[in-house]
Design an enzyme around this catalytic site. Sequence first.
Site, PDB file in Angstrom:
ATOM      1  N   HIS A  22       0.707  -1.418  -0.007  1.00 18.69           N
ATOM      2  CA  HIS A  22       0.017   0.026  -0.026  1.00 18.69           C
ATOM      3  C   HIS A  22       1.030   1.207  -0.100  1.00 18.69           C
ATOM      4  O   HIS A  22       0.694   2.135  -0.826  1.00 18.69           O
ATOM      5  CB  HIS A  22      -1.089  -0.009   1.208  1.00 18.69           C
ATOM      6  CG  HIS A  22      -1.815   1.207   1.410  1.00 18.69           C
ATOM      7  ND1 HIS A  22      -3.091   1.179   0.699  1.00 18.69           N
ATOM      8  CD2 HIS A  22      -1.656   2.447   1.884  1.00 18.69           C
ATOM      9  CE1 HIS A  22      -3.588   2.264   0.865  1.00 18.69           C
ATOM     10  NE2 HIS A  22      -2.670   3.331   1.474  1.00 18.69           N
ATOM     11  N   GLU A  23       1.711   1.550   1.060  1.00 24.96           N
ATOM     12  CA  GLU A  23       2.609   2.510   0.883  1.00 24.96           C
ATOM     13  C   GLU A  23       3.544   2.665  -0.188  1.00 24.96           C
ATOM     14  O   GLU A  23       4.062   3.769  -0.450  1.00 24.96           O
ATOM     15  CB  GLU A  23       3.387   2.541   2.427  1.00 24.96           C
ATOM     16  CG  GLU A  23       2.370   2.511   3.613  1.00 24.96           C
ATOM     17  CD  GLU A  23       1.441   3.675   3.804  1.00 24.96           C
ATOM     18  OE1 GLU A  23       1.896   4.686   3.115  1.00 24.96           O
ATOM     19  OE2 GLU A  23       0.617   3.478   4.446  1.00 24.96           O
ATOM     20  N   HIS A  26       2.045   4.527  -2.818  1.00 18.61           N
ATOM     21  CA  HIS A  26       1.945   6.093  -2.652  1.00 18.61           C
ATOM     22  C   HIS A  26       3.323   6.585  -2.935  1.00 18.61           C
ATOM     23  O   HIS A  26       3.449   7.767  -3.669  1.00 18.61           O
ATOM     24  CB  HIS A  26       1.688   6.280  -1.222  1.00 18.61           C
ATOM     25  CG  HIS A  26       0.246   6.212  -0.781  1.00 18.61           C
ATOM     26  ND1 HIS A  26      -0.738   6.775  -1.264  1.00 18.61           N
ATOM     27  CD2 HIS A  26      -0.273   5.610   0.400  1.00 18.61           C
ATOM     28  CE1 HIS A  26      -1.947   6.520  -0.714  1.00 18.61           C
ATOM     29  NE2 HIS A  26      -1.661   5.625   0.372  1.00 18.61           N
TER      30      HIS A  26
END
Length: 369
Positions: A22-23, A26
Amino acid sequence: MLDLLHTLVSFVCVLTVVVFVHEMGHFLVARWNGVKVEVFSIGFGKELFGFNDRRGTRWRVSAIPMGGYVRFFGDSDATSTTQDADAVEEMAEADRAVSFHHKRLGQRFAIVAAGPLANFLFAIIVFAGFFMTFGQSRSLPVVGEVMPGSAAEESGLLPGDLILSIDGTTVEHFQDVQRLVPLSNGEPLDVLVRRKGAERRLTVTPHMVDLDDGLGNTVKVARIGIQVSLSPDDMRRLGPLDALGAAVSQTWSLSADTLTYLGQMISGDRSTDELGGPVRIARFSGKAAERGLADIVMFVALLSVNLGLINLFPIPMLDGGHLMFYTLEALRGRPLTARVQEYGFRVGLALVLALMVFATWNDLSVLIW
Protein backbone atom coordinates in the site's frame (compact mmCIF):
# COMPACT_ATOMS: atom_id res chain seq x y z
CA MET A 1 2.89 -19.60 24.39
CA LEU A 2 4.22 -21.18 21.21
CA ASP A 3 0.78 -20.93 19.60
CA LEU A 4 0.53 -17.27 20.62
CA LEU A 5 4.00 -16.52 19.27
CA HIS A 6 3.17 -18.30 16.00
CA THR A 7 -0.03 -16.27 15.64
CA LEU A 8 1.72 -12.97 16.37
CA VAL A 9 4.57 -13.65 13.95
CA SER A 10 2.13 -14.71 11.22
CA PHE A 11 0.01 -11.60 11.80
CA VAL A 12 2.99 -9.23 11.68
CA CYS A 13 4.33 -10.85 8.51
CA VAL A 14 0.97 -10.78 6.72
CA LEU A 15 0.18 -7.22 7.76
CA THR A 16 3.68 -6.00 6.88
CA VAL A 17 3.34 -7.32 3.33
CA VAL A 18 0.00 -5.65 2.59
CA VAL A 19 0.98 -2.39 4.31
CA PHE A 20 4.30 -2.29 2.45
CA VAL A 21 2.48 -2.77 -0.88
CA HIS A 22 0.00 0.00 0.00
CA GLU A 23 2.64 2.52 1.03
CA MET A 24 4.87 1.60 -1.89
CA GLY A 25 2.04 2.61 -4.21
CA HIS A 26 1.97 6.07 -2.64
CA PHE A 27 5.77 6.23 -2.65
CA LEU A 28 6.36 5.32 -6.30
CA VAL A 29 3.72 7.63 -7.75
CA ALA A 30 4.94 10.46 -5.49
CA ARG A 31 8.50 9.97 -6.73
CA TRP A 32 7.29 9.87 -10.34
CA ASN A 33 5.60 13.22 -9.77
CA GLY A 34 8.66 14.84 -8.24
CA VAL A 35 7.51 14.82 -4.61
CA LYS A 36 10.17 14.45 -1.94
CA VAL A 37 9.38 11.57 0.42
CA GLU A 38 10.81 12.22 3.87
CA VAL A 39 9.76 9.00 5.65
CA PHE A 40 8.64 5.53 4.61
CA SER A 41 7.58 3.76 7.79
CA ILE A 42 6.31 0.27 8.46
CA GLY A 43 4.52 0.63 11.78
CA PHE A 44 3.96 3.62 14.02
CA GLY A 45 5.66 5.03 17.08
CA LYS A 46 9.33 4.83 18.01
CA GLU A 47 11.74 3.77 15.28
CA LEU A 48 13.36 0.39 15.86
CA PHE A 49 15.80 0.58 12.96
CA GLY A 50 16.13 2.21 9.57
CA PHE A 51 18.37 3.86 6.99
CA ASN A 52 18.46 6.85 4.64
CA ASP A 53 18.55 6.37 0.87
CA ARG A 54 20.44 8.62 -1.52
CA ARG A 55 17.39 10.85 -2.06
CA GLY A 56 16.99 11.57 1.63
CA THR A 57 14.09 9.25 2.42
CA ARG A 58 14.24 7.64 5.84
CA TRP A 59 13.17 3.99 5.58
CA ARG A 60 12.19 2.74 9.01
CA VAL A 61 10.53 -0.02 10.96
CA SER A 62 8.65 1.29 13.99
CA ALA A 63 7.59 -0.26 17.26
CA ILE A 64 3.83 -0.60 16.70
CA PRO A 65 3.24 -2.98 13.73
CA MET A 66 -0.34 -1.89 13.08
CA GLY A 67 0.03 -0.12 9.76
CA GLY A 68 2.44 2.32 8.19
CA TYR A 69 2.75 5.59 6.33
CA VAL A 70 4.79 7.72 3.97
CA ARG A 71 5.38 11.34 4.91
CA PHE A 72 5.82 13.77 2.06
CA PHE A 73 7.73 17.03 2.17
CA GLY A 74 5.29 19.70 3.37
CA ASP A 75 3.23 17.33 5.55
CA SER A 76 2.85 18.06 9.24
CA ASP A 77 2.15 14.44 10.18
CA ALA A 78 1.52 10.92 8.89
CA THR A 79 -2.00 11.79 7.66
CA SER A 80 -0.65 14.23 5.01
CA THR A 81 -2.22 17.27 6.58
CA THR A 82 -0.49 20.49 5.63
CA GLN A 83 1.92 22.43 7.75
CA ASP A 84 1.03 25.84 9.10
CA ALA A 85 -0.33 28.02 6.26
CA ASP A 86 2.25 30.76 6.85
CA ALA A 87 5.09 28.24 6.69
CA VAL A 88 3.73 26.87 3.42
CA GLU A 89 3.51 30.36 1.91
CA GLU A 90 7.10 31.14 2.91
CA MET A 91 8.52 28.06 1.16
CA ALA A 92 11.36 28.71 -1.22
CA GLU A 93 10.74 27.95 -4.89
CA ALA A 94 12.98 24.87 -4.75
CA ASP A 95 10.96 23.52 -1.81
CA ARG A 96 7.66 24.19 -3.56
CA ALA A 97 8.85 22.10 -6.49
CA VAL A 98 9.11 18.97 -4.31
CA SER A 99 6.22 19.70 -1.94
CA PHE A 100 3.21 17.40 -2.15
CA HIS A 101 0.76 20.21 -1.39
CA HIS A 102 2.08 22.36 -4.25
CA LYS A 103 1.51 19.70 -6.89
CA ARG A 104 -1.37 19.92 -9.34
CA LEU A 105 -4.71 18.51 -8.21
CA GLY A 106 -4.48 15.58 -10.61
CA GLN A 107 -1.02 14.68 -9.31
CA ARG A 108 -2.15 14.75 -5.68
CA PHE A 109 -5.20 12.65 -6.56
CA ALA A 110 -3.02 10.06 -8.32
CA ILE A 111 -0.54 9.86 -5.43
CA VAL A 112 -3.27 9.26 -2.86
CA ALA A 113 -5.22 6.80 -5.04
CA ALA A 114 -2.04 4.83 -5.76
CA GLY A 115 -2.05 3.17 -2.32
CA PRO A 116 -5.40 1.37 -2.60
CA LEU A 117 -4.82 0.66 -6.30
CA ALA A 118 -1.49 -0.96 -5.43
CA ASN A 119 -3.33 -3.29 -3.04
CA PHE A 120 -5.80 -4.29 -5.75
CA LEU A 121 -3.02 -4.79 -8.32
CA PHE A 122 -1.01 -6.86 -5.85
CA ALA A 123 -4.04 -9.06 -5.11
CA ILE A 124 -4.63 -9.60 -8.84
CA ILE A 125 -0.99 -10.63 -9.33
CA VAL A 126 -1.13 -13.02 -6.34
CA PHE A 127 -4.43 -14.57 -7.46
CA ALA A 128 -3.16 -14.98 -11.02
CA GLY A 129 0.04 -16.62 -9.79
CA PHE A 130 -1.99 -18.92 -7.55
CA PHE A 131 -4.29 -19.98 -10.38
CA MET A 132 -1.31 -20.72 -12.62
CA THR A 133 0.59 -22.61 -9.89
CA PHE A 134 -2.03 -24.36 -7.78
CA GLY A 135 -5.01 -24.10 -10.12
CA GLN A 136 -8.62 -22.95 -9.76
CA SER A 137 -11.61 -25.11 -8.87
CA ARG A 138 -14.13 -25.00 -11.71
CA SER A 139 -16.86 -27.50 -10.89
CA LEU A 140 -19.98 -27.44 -13.05
CA PRO A 141 -23.01 -26.07 -11.12
CA VAL A 142 -24.86 -29.36 -11.34
CA VAL A 143 -26.78 -30.45 -8.25
CA GLY A 144 -25.31 -33.77 -7.11
CA GLU A 145 -27.31 -34.33 -3.95
CA VAL A 146 -30.20 -32.55 -2.23
CA MET A 147 -30.05 -32.73 1.57
CA PRO A 148 -33.25 -33.95 3.31
CA GLY A 149 -35.25 -31.12 4.90
CA SER A 150 -33.16 -28.46 3.17
CA ALA A 151 -34.27 -25.30 1.39
CA ALA A 152 -33.38 -26.97 -1.90
CA GLU A 153 -35.74 -29.87 -1.21
CA GLU A 154 -38.52 -27.49 -0.17
CA SER A 155 -38.15 -25.52 -3.40
CA GLY A 156 -38.14 -28.52 -5.70
CA LEU A 157 -34.48 -28.62 -6.73
CA LEU A 158 -33.50 -32.10 -7.93
CA PRO A 159 -30.23 -33.95 -8.47
CA GLY A 160 -29.03 -33.32 -12.00
CA ASP A 161 -30.39 -29.76 -12.20
CA LEU A 162 -27.93 -27.39 -13.85
CA ILE A 163 -28.03 -24.00 -12.11
CA LEU A 164 -27.91 -21.23 -14.72
CA SER A 165 -28.41 -18.09 -12.64
CA ILE A 166 -29.24 -16.82 -9.16
CA ASP A 167 -31.17 -13.55 -8.86
CA GLY A 168 -30.16 -12.67 -12.40
CA THR A 169 -26.44 -13.30 -11.85
CA THR A 170 -25.05 -15.88 -14.27
CA VAL A 171 -23.66 -18.99 -12.62
CA GLU A 172 -20.75 -20.61 -14.45
CA HIS A 173 -19.29 -22.80 -11.71
CA PHE A 174 -20.50 -24.32 -8.46
CA GLN A 175 -18.18 -21.91 -6.65
CA ASP A 176 -20.48 -19.08 -7.84
CA VAL A 177 -23.35 -20.77 -5.96
CA GLN A 178 -21.20 -21.00 -2.84
CA ARG A 179 -20.51 -17.26 -3.10
CA LEU A 180 -23.99 -15.99 -3.98
CA VAL A 181 -26.11 -17.98 -1.52
CA PRO A 182 -24.47 -16.57 1.67
CA LEU A 183 -24.90 -13.05 0.28
CA SER A 184 -28.67 -13.55 0.34
CA ASN A 185 -28.62 -13.57 4.15
CA GLY A 186 -31.67 -15.83 4.09
CA GLU A 187 -33.73 -13.81 1.60
CA PRO A 188 -35.59 -15.73 -1.17
CA LEU A 189 -33.54 -16.40 -4.28
CA ASP A 190 -34.77 -16.57 -7.87
CA VAL A 191 -32.93 -19.62 -9.24
CA LEU A 192 -33.00 -20.53 -12.93
CA VAL A 193 -32.13 -24.17 -13.67
CA ARG A 194 -32.03 -26.44 -16.70
CA ARG A 195 -33.72 -29.81 -16.15
CA LYS A 196 -33.87 -32.41 -18.93
CA GLY A 197 -33.30 -29.75 -21.57
CA ALA A 198 -35.98 -27.36 -20.30
CA GLU A 199 -35.44 -24.25 -18.19
CA ARG A 200 -37.31 -23.88 -14.91
CA ARG A 201 -37.47 -20.97 -12.49
CA LEU A 202 -37.60 -21.79 -8.78
CA THR A 203 -37.82 -19.68 -5.63
CA VAL A 204 -35.37 -20.96 -3.03
CA THR A 205 -35.35 -19.49 0.49
CA PRO A 206 -32.04 -20.41 2.17
CA HIS A 207 -31.97 -21.64 5.75
CA MET A 208 -29.73 -19.80 8.21
CA VAL A 209 -27.51 -22.46 9.75
CA ASP A 210 -24.81 -22.33 12.42
CA LEU A 211 -21.32 -22.94 11.07
CA ASP A 212 -17.81 -22.72 12.46
CA ASP A 213 -15.89 -19.72 11.08
CA GLY A 214 -12.57 -21.57 11.30
CA LEU A 215 -11.65 -20.02 14.64
CA GLY A 216 -14.07 -21.97 16.79
CA ASN A 217 -16.74 -19.25 16.61
CA THR A 218 -20.31 -20.01 15.53
CA VAL A 219 -21.74 -17.80 12.80
CA LYS A 220 -25.06 -17.95 10.97
CA VAL A 221 -24.69 -18.55 7.24
CA ALA A 222 -27.33 -18.94 4.51
CA ARG A 223 -27.37 -22.43 2.99
CA ILE A 224 -29.71 -24.13 0.50
CA GLY A 225 -28.52 -27.68 1.20
CA ILE A 226 -27.05 -29.07 -2.01
CA GLN A 227 -23.83 -30.89 -2.78
CA VAL A 228 -21.93 -31.24 -6.01
CA SER A 229 -20.00 -34.22 -7.27
CA LEU A 230 -16.37 -33.13 -7.18
CA SER A 231 -13.59 -34.53 -9.32
CA PRO A 232 -9.80 -34.03 -9.26
CA ASP A 233 -10.16 -32.75 -12.81
CA ASP A 234 -12.17 -29.78 -11.49
CA MET A 235 -8.94 -28.22 -10.13
CA ARG A 236 -7.19 -26.93 -13.23
CA ARG A 237 -4.12 -24.80 -13.70
CA LEU A 238 -4.84 -21.79 -15.87
CA GLY A 239 -2.76 -20.18 -18.57
CA PRO A 240 -1.51 -16.61 -18.07
CA LEU A 241 -4.41 -14.84 -19.80
CA ASP A 242 -7.12 -17.01 -18.22
CA ALA A 243 -5.43 -16.65 -14.83
CA LEU A 244 -5.31 -12.87 -15.19
CA GLY A 245 -8.99 -12.73 -16.13
CA ALA A 246 -9.94 -15.00 -13.24
CA ALA A 247 -7.81 -12.91 -10.85
CA VAL A 248 -9.51 -9.66 -11.89
CA SER A 249 -12.91 -11.33 -11.50
CA GLN A 250 -11.94 -12.68 -8.07
CA THR A 251 -10.77 -9.26 -6.87
CA TRP A 252 -13.93 -7.60 -8.16
CA SER A 253 -16.18 -10.22 -6.53
CA LEU A 254 -14.42 -9.93 -3.18
CA SER A 255 -14.80 -6.14 -3.22
CA ALA A 256 -18.47 -6.27 -4.25
CA ASP A 257 -19.27 -8.98 -1.68
CA THR A 258 -17.57 -7.02 1.11
CA LEU A 259 -19.64 -3.94 0.28
CA THR A 260 -22.79 -6.08 0.28
CA TYR A 261 -21.98 -7.50 3.71
CA LEU A 262 -21.25 -4.02 5.09
CA GLY A 263 -24.49 -2.68 3.61
CA GLN A 264 -26.43 -5.49 5.29
CA MET A 265 -24.76 -4.67 8.62
CA ILE A 266 -25.59 -0.98 8.31
CA SER A 267 -29.22 -1.75 7.44
CA GLY A 268 -29.46 -4.16 10.37
CA ASP A 269 -30.08 -7.21 8.17
CA ARG A 270 -26.81 -8.85 9.22
CA SER A 271 -25.25 -9.11 12.67
CA THR A 272 -22.31 -6.80 13.34
CA ASP A 273 -20.75 -9.63 15.36
CA GLU A 274 -19.17 -10.72 12.07
CA LEU A 275 -17.15 -7.49 11.98
CA GLY A 276 -13.62 -8.30 13.12
CA GLY A 277 -10.54 -6.28 13.98
CA PRO A 278 -6.81 -6.87 14.50
CA VAL A 279 -7.30 -9.78 16.91
CA ARG A 280 -9.44 -11.73 14.43
CA ILE A 281 -7.06 -10.94 11.58
CA ALA A 282 -4.19 -12.21 13.72
CA ARG A 283 -6.02 -15.45 14.49
CA PHE A 284 -6.89 -16.01 10.82
CA SER A 285 -3.24 -15.31 9.92
CA GLY A 286 -2.10 -18.00 12.34
CA LYS A 287 -4.65 -20.52 11.07
CA ALA A 288 -3.75 -19.83 7.45
CA ALA A 289 -0.04 -20.25 8.19
CA GLU A 290 -0.77 -23.58 9.89
CA ARG A 291 -2.63 -24.90 6.83
CA GLY A 292 0.27 -24.19 4.49
CA LEU A 293 1.61 -21.95 1.76
CA ALA A 294 -1.48 -21.93 -0.45
CA ASP A 295 -3.74 -20.75 2.37
CA ILE A 296 -1.41 -18.02 3.63
CA VAL A 297 -0.89 -16.70 0.09
CA MET A 298 -4.64 -16.50 -0.52
CA PHE A 299 -5.18 -14.85 2.86
CA VAL A 300 -2.57 -12.18 2.07
CA ALA A 301 -4.36 -11.45 -1.22
CA LEU A 302 -7.74 -11.32 0.51
CA LEU A 303 -6.42 -8.92 3.16
CA SER A 304 -4.84 -6.75 0.46
CA VAL A 305 -8.21 -6.40 -1.30
CA ASN A 306 -9.90 -5.45 1.96
CA LEU A 307 -7.20 -2.92 2.88
CA GLY A 308 -7.47 -1.28 -0.54
CA LEU A 309 -11.27 -1.19 -0.37
CA ILE A 310 -11.49 0.19 3.17
CA ASN A 311 -8.99 2.92 2.37
CA LEU A 312 -11.25 4.13 -0.43
CA PHE A 313 -14.11 4.86 1.97
CA PRO A 314 -14.82 8.63 1.95
CA ILE A 315 -13.76 9.10 5.56
CA PRO A 316 -11.21 11.81 6.41
CA MET A 317 -8.00 10.21 7.74
CA LEU A 318 -8.32 7.49 5.09
CA ASP A 319 -7.19 7.83 1.48
CA GLY A 320 -10.82 8.02 0.41
CA GLY A 321 -11.28 11.09 2.62
CA HIS A 322 -8.41 12.86 0.86
CA LEU A 323 -9.85 11.88 -2.52
CA MET A 324 -13.24 13.26 -1.42
CA PHE A 325 -11.62 16.59 -0.52
CA TYR A 326 -9.81 16.68 -3.88
CA THR A 327 -13.05 15.96 -5.72
CA LEU A 328 -14.74 18.85 -3.89
CA GLU A 329 -11.74 21.02 -4.73
CA ALA A 330 -12.15 20.17 -8.41
CA LEU A 331 -15.87 21.01 -8.30
CA ARG A 332 -15.37 24.28 -6.35
CA GLY A 333 -12.29 25.38 -8.23
CA ARG A 334 -10.42 25.91 -4.95
CA PRO A 335 -9.48 23.83 -1.89
CA LEU A 336 -11.66 23.58 1.16
CA THR A 337 -10.63 25.91 3.95
CA ALA A 338 -8.06 24.72 6.47
CA ARG A 339 -10.68 24.81 9.23
CA VAL A 340 -13.13 22.63 7.30
CA GLN A 341 -10.38 20.11 6.57
CA GLU A 342 -9.26 20.15 10.20
CA TYR A 343 -12.77 19.42 11.48
CA GLY A 344 -13.17 16.78 8.81
CA PHE A 345 -10.03 14.99 9.99
CA ARG A 346 -11.19 15.18 13.60
CA VAL A 347 -14.51 13.57 12.69
CA GLY A 348 -12.70 11.00 10.56
CA LEU A 349 -10.32 10.16 13.39
CA ALA A 350 -13.26 9.70 15.78
CA LEU A 351 -15.02 7.38 13.30
CA VAL A 352 -11.92 5.29 12.64
CA LEU A 353 -11.13 4.96 16.35
CA ALA A 354 -14.75 4.07 17.16
CA LEU A 355 -14.78 1.41 14.45
CA MET A 356 -11.47 -0.04 15.69
CA VAL A 357 -12.71 -0.14 19.28
CA PHE A 358 -15.98 -1.80 18.23
CA ALA A 359 -14.24 -4.40 16.04
CA THR A 360 -11.68 -5.15 18.74
CA TRP A 361 -14.46 -5.50 21.31
CA ASN A 362 -16.14 -8.04 19.01
CA ASP A 363 -12.87 -9.97 18.83
CA LEU A 364 -12.27 -9.92 22.56
CA SER A 365 -15.87 -10.77 23.47
CA VAL A 366 -15.59 -13.95 21.44
CA LEU A 367 -12.38 -14.90 23.24
CA ILE A 368 -13.76 -14.07 26.69
CA TRP A 369 -17.26 -15.50 26.36
